[in-house]
Design an enzyme around this catalytic site. Structure first.
Site, PDB file in Angstrom:
ATOM      1  N   LYS A  13       0.841  -1.210   0.000  1.00 48.14           N
ATOM      2  CA  LYS A  13       0.000   0.000   0.000  1.00 48.14           C
ATOM      3  C   LYS A  13       0.872   1.255   0.000  1.00 48.14           C
ATOM      4  O   LYS A  13       0.669   2.169  -0.789  1.00 48.14           O
ATOM      5  CB  LYS A  13      -0.931   0.011   1.224  1.00 48.14           C
ATOM      6  CG  LYS A  13      -1.829  -1.214   1.334  1.00 48.14           C
ATOM      7  CD  LYS A  13      -2.752  -1.138   2.524  1.00 48.14           C
ATOM      8  CE  LYS A  13      -2.072  -1.129   3.882  1.00 48.14           C
ATOM      9  NZ  LYS A  13      -1.314  -2.362   4.206  1.00 48.14           N
ATOM     10  N   ARG A  88      -9.551   1.143   9.092  1.00 50.74           N
ATOM     11  CA  ARG A  88      -9.116  -0.218   9.416  1.00 50.74           C
ATOM     12  C   ARG A  88     -10.145  -0.965  10.242  1.00 50.74           C
ATOM     13  O   ARG A  88      -9.929  -2.131  10.588  1.00 50.74           O
ATOM     14  CB  ARG A  88      -7.841  -0.129  10.243  1.00 50.74           C
ATOM     15  CG  ARG A  88      -6.580  -0.464   9.497  1.00 50.74           C
ATOM     16  CD  ARG A  88      -5.471  -0.264  10.490  1.00 50.74           C
ATOM     17  NE  ARG A  88      -4.303  -1.010  10.197  1.00 50.74           N
ATOM     18  CZ  ARG A  88      -3.283  -0.531   9.484  1.00 50.74           C
ATOM     19  NH1 ARG A  88      -3.336   0.655   8.950  1.00 50.74           N
ATOM     20  NH2 ARG A  88      -2.216  -1.270   9.321  1.00 50.74           N
ATOM     21  N   ARG A 122      11.777  -6.116   4.588  1.00 49.49           N
ATOM     22  CA  ARG A 122      11.601  -4.660   4.453  1.00 49.49           C
ATOM     23  C   ARG A 122      12.620  -3.913   5.314  1.00 49.49           C
ATOM     24  O   ARG A 122      12.853  -4.255   6.463  1.00 49.49           O
ATOM     25  CB  ARG A 122      10.192  -4.256   4.873  1.00 49.49           C
ATOM     26  CG  ARG A 122      10.040  -2.737   4.910  1.00 49.49           C
ATOM     27  CD  ARG A 122       8.615  -2.273   4.939  1.00 49.49           C
ATOM     28  NE  ARG A 122       7.882  -2.756   6.084  1.00 49.49           N
ATOM     29  CZ  ARG A 122       6.578  -2.544   6.272  1.00 49.49           C
ATOM     30  NH1 ARG A 122       5.881  -1.878   5.359  1.00 49.49           N
ATOM     31  NH2 ARG A 122       5.971  -3.009   7.334  1.00 49.49           N
ATOM     32  N   ARG A 153      11.664  -2.111  10.855  1.00 52.12           N
ATOM     33  CA  ARG A 153      10.589  -1.648  11.746  1.00 52.12           C
ATOM     34  C   ARG A 153      10.382  -2.678  12.858  1.00 52.12           C
ATOM     35  O   ARG A 153      10.384  -3.880  12.584  1.00 52.12           O
ATOM     36  CB  ARG A 153       9.284  -1.497  10.945  1.00 52.12           C
ATOM     37  CG  ARG A 153       9.081  -0.109  10.422  1.00 52.12           C
ATOM     38  CD  ARG A 153       7.926   0.019   9.460  1.00 52.12           C
ATOM     39  NE  ARG A 153       6.649  -0.526   9.880  1.00 52.12           N
ATOM     40  CZ  ARG A 153       5.519  -0.375   9.187  1.00 52.12           C
ATOM     41  NH1 ARG A 153       5.524   0.307   8.054  1.00 52.12           N
ATOM     42  NH2 ARG A 153       4.383  -0.915   9.607  1.00 52.12           N
ATOM     43  N   ARG A 164      -0.323  -9.015  13.575  1.00 49.26           N
ATOM     44  CA  ARG A 164      -0.892  -8.031  12.638  1.00 49.26           C
ATOM     45  C   ARG A 164      -1.788  -8.728  11.612  1.00 49.26           C
ATOM     46  O   ARG A 164      -2.822  -8.191  11.222  1.00 49.26           O
ATOM     47  CB  ARG A 164       0.235  -7.251  11.942  1.00 49.26           C
ATOM     48  CG  ARG A 164       0.898  -6.254  12.870  1.00 49.26           C
ATOM     49  CD  ARG A 164       2.217  -5.760  12.329  1.00 49.26           C
ATOM     50  NE  ARG A 164       2.082  -4.959  11.131  1.00 49.26           N
ATOM     51  CZ  ARG A 164       3.088  -4.717  10.286  1.00 49.26           C
ATOM     52  NH1 ARG A 164       4.280  -5.228  10.508  1.00 49.26           N
ATOM     53  NH2 ARG A 164       2.891  -3.959   9.243  1.00 49.26           N
TER      54      ARG A 164
HETATM   55  P1  AP5 Z   1       4.945  -1.679   1.826  1.00 52.06           P
HETATM   56  O1  AP5 Z   1       4.633  -0.798   0.655  1.00 52.06           O
HETATM   57  O2  AP5 Z   1       5.784  -1.120   2.909  1.00 52.06           O
HETATM   58  O3  AP5 Z   1       3.612  -2.371   2.373  1.00 52.06           O
HETATM   59  P2  AP5 Z   1       2.372  -1.759   3.180  1.00 52.06           P
HETATM   60  O4  AP5 Z   1       1.144  -2.420   2.643  1.00 52.06           O
HETATM   61  O5  AP5 Z   1       2.424  -0.260   3.160  1.00 52.06           O
HETATM   62  O6  AP5 Z   1       2.731  -2.361   4.585  1.00 52.06           O
HETATM   63  P3  AP5 Z   1       2.651  -1.791   6.044  1.00 52.06           P
HETATM   64  O7  AP5 Z   1       3.302  -2.840   6.892  1.00 52.06           O
HETATM   65  O8  AP5 Z   1       3.243  -0.411   6.127  1.00 52.06           O
HETATM   66  O9  AP5 Z   1       1.139  -1.742   6.241  1.00 52.06           O
HETATM   67  P4  AP5 Z   1       0.379  -1.806   7.555  1.00 52.06           P
HETATM   68  O10 AP5 Z   1      -0.964  -1.497   7.032  1.00 52.06           O
HETATM   69  O11 AP5 Z   1       0.512  -3.008   8.370  1.00 52.06           O
HETATM   70  O12 AP5 Z   1       1.173  -0.731   8.434  1.00 52.06           O
HETATM   71  P5  AP5 Z   1       0.866   0.792   8.778  1.00 52.06           P
HETATM   72  O13 AP5 Z   1       2.143   1.525   8.682  1.00 52.06           O
HETATM   73  O14 AP5 Z   1      -0.321   1.291   8.020  1.00 52.06           O
HETATM   74  O15 AP5 Z   1       5.666  -2.976   1.202  1.00 52.06           O
HETATM   75  C1  AP5 Z   1       6.162  -3.983   2.051  1.00 52.06           C
HETATM   76  C2  AP5 Z   1       7.523  -4.474   1.552  1.00 52.06           C
HETATM   77  O16 AP5 Z   1       7.346  -5.209   0.341  1.00 52.06           O
HETATM   78  C3  AP5 Z   1       8.513  -3.353   1.204  1.00 52.06           C
HETATM   79  O17 AP5 Z   1       9.795  -3.761   1.635  1.00 52.06           O
HETATM   80  C4  AP5 Z   1       8.470  -3.281  -0.335  1.00 52.06           C
HETATM   81  O18 AP5 Z   1       9.699  -2.785  -0.835  1.00 52.06           O
HETATM   82  C5  AP5 Z   1       8.281  -4.768  -0.642  1.00 52.06           C
HETATM   83  N1  AP5 Z   1       7.824  -5.207  -1.943  1.00 52.06           N
HETATM   84  C6  AP5 Z   1       8.370  -6.250  -2.595  1.00 52.06           C
HETATM   85  N2  AP5 Z   1       7.772  -6.511  -3.727  1.00 52.06           N
HETATM   86  C7  AP5 Z   1       6.767  -5.651  -3.832  1.00 52.06           C
HETATM   87  C8  AP5 Z   1       5.769  -5.463  -4.815  1.00 52.06           C
HETATM   88  N3  AP5 Z   1       5.691  -6.216  -5.926  1.00 52.06           N
HETATM   89  N4  AP5 Z   1       4.865  -4.492  -4.583  1.00 52.06           N
HETATM   90  C9  AP5 Z   1       4.962  -3.731  -3.483  1.00 52.06           C
HETATM   91  N5  AP5 Z   1       5.902  -3.888  -2.534  1.00 52.06           N
HETATM   92  C10 AP5 Z   1       6.798  -4.836  -2.704  1.00 52.06           C
HETATM   93  O19 AP5 Z   1       0.400   0.664  10.303  1.00 52.06           O
HETATM   94  C11 AP5 Z   1       1.297   0.292  11.332  1.00 52.06           C
HETATM   95  C12 AP5 Z   1       0.550   0.255  12.655  1.00 52.06           C
HETATM   96  O20 AP5 Z   1      -0.014   1.556  12.957  1.00 52.06           O
HETATM   97  C13 AP5 Z   1      -0.658  -0.699  12.718  1.00 52.06           C
HETATM   98  O21 AP5 Z   1      -0.270  -2.017  13.019  1.00 52.06           O
HETATM   99  C14 AP5 Z   1      -1.494  -0.038  13.848  1.00 52.06           C
HETATM  100  O22 AP5 Z   1      -0.970  -0.338  15.114  1.00 52.06           O
HETATM  101  C15 AP5 Z   1      -1.290   1.446  13.593  1.00 52.06           C
HETATM  102  N6  AP5 Z   1      -2.332   2.007  12.721  1.00 52.06           N
HETATM  103  C16 AP5 Z   1      -2.137   2.545  11.477  1.00 52.06           C
HETATM  104  N7  AP5 Z   1      -3.309   2.949  10.940  1.00 52.06           N
HETATM  105  C17 AP5 Z   1      -4.267   2.653  11.860  1.00 52.06           C
HETATM  106  C18 AP5 Z   1      -5.689   2.789  11.871  1.00 52.06           C
HETATM  107  N8  AP5 Z   1      -6.359   3.319  10.826  1.00 52.06           N
HETATM  108  N9  AP5 Z   1      -6.361   2.350  12.970  1.00 52.06           N
HETATM  109  C19 AP5 Z   1      -5.712   1.847  14.035  1.00 52.06           C
HETATM  110  N10 AP5 Z   1      -4.380   1.662  14.083  1.00 52.06           N
HETATM  111  C20 AP5 Z   1      -3.648   2.057  12.994  1.00 52.06           C
END
Ligand code: AP5
Length: 210
Positions: A13, A88, A122, A153, A164
């Site tokens: 994402k 979420r 990552r 991270r 997660r």
């Molecule tokens: P990446 O693009 O980093 O993936 P992502 O989907 O953004 O993953 P996140 O782990 O950041 O999502 P998340 O939703 O768990 O975390 P968030 O930060 O929102 O890609 C992942 C890896 O794959 C990278 O290394 C990339 O290079 C690689 N890759 C390899 N091949 C690829 C390809 N073909 N395409 C794409 N990528 C590729 O949230 C973190 C925490 O914050 C949550 O756990 C929660 O505690 C809190 N939080 C955040 N938002 C909320 C909310 N709305 N409500 C409550 N708590 C929240």
């Protein structure tokens, strides 16, 4: 266009939101990034969020709803935005519906195996925020953009990733049918590891030309 990126952790994402943001000149609003910045700065929101994030749990709805509501009022959101990681929970989606009109929900679909491969490899840059994967680094440990030492991270450690995924299945996956019922969901299967190919799928799902 007001877009939601919905999908499990590690689905890409953030990676695709960063690209689309530049292509469409609209902001990426990542609640994860906003919360991590609050933790780094030691704000009251950061203090509330820290323990939840490190355990792989969600931060309370009220905290993130307020953050997003305030952020969407800023001038740069006037022509559209990409919500990355929000909503979420169904409660967050219902709240969002009271202050925003969503045009499309891109639903990222991939296997747990692919998620674990991506998250375990990552690496993020603590200086410029760049996200990359060890497979693209050829053994280097520094950021290809700014040269800073890359870090992992804390919530990418295996035991936290497992939680997660569970939290996603229980609390976030119900949003797929919530938005399907509103005719907004565009599914993309993004198990492949070539970022350019997955990005083409994201663009097609939104009716954007290559
Ligand atoms: P990446 O693009 O980093 O993936 P992502 O989907 O953004 O993953 P996140 O782990 O950041 O999502 P998340 O939703 O768990 O975390 P968030 O930060 O929102 O890609 C992942 C890896 O794959 C990278 O290394 C990339 O290079 C690689 N890759 C390899 N091949 C690829 C390809 N073909 N395409 C794409 N990528 C590729 O949230 C973190 C925490 O914050 C949550 O756990 C929660 O505690 C809190 N939080 C955040 N938002 C909320 C909310 N709305 N409500 C409550 N708590 C929240």
């Amino acid at each position: 266009m007001n877009i939601i990126f919905l999908g499990p952790p590690g689905a890409g994402k953030g990676t695709h939101a960063q690209r689309l943001m530049q292509e469409l000149s609209i902001p990426q609003i990542s609640t994860g990034e906003i919360l991590r910045a609050a933790i780094r700065e030691g704000t009251p929101t950061g203090l509330k969020a820290k323990a939840c994030i490190e355990k792989g749990e969600l931060v309370p709805d009220a905290v993130v709803i307020d953050i997003v509501k305030e952020r969407l009022q800023q001038a740069d959101c006037a022509n559209g935005y990409i919500l990355d990681g929000f909503p979420r929970t169904v409660a967050q989606a219902e709240a969002l519906g009271t202050f925003a009109k969503i045009d499309a929900v891109v639903n990222f679909i991939l296997s747990d195996d692919a998620i674990i491969r991506r998250l375990s490899g990552r690496r993020v840059c603590p200086k410029c925020g760049n996200t990359t994967h060890i497979s693209a680094l050829n053994g280097s440990t520094v950021c290809p953009v700014c040269g800073e030492e890359l870090v992992q991270r804390k919530d990418d450690l295996p035991e936290t990733v497992e939680n997660r995924l569970k939290v996603y299945a229980e609390q976030t996956a119900p949003l797929i049918s919530y938005y399907q019922a509103r005719g907004l969901v565009r599914d993309i299967v993004c198990d492949g590891h070539i970022v350019d190919e997955n990005h083409a799928l994201v663009r097609q799902s939104l009716g954007l030309e290559d």
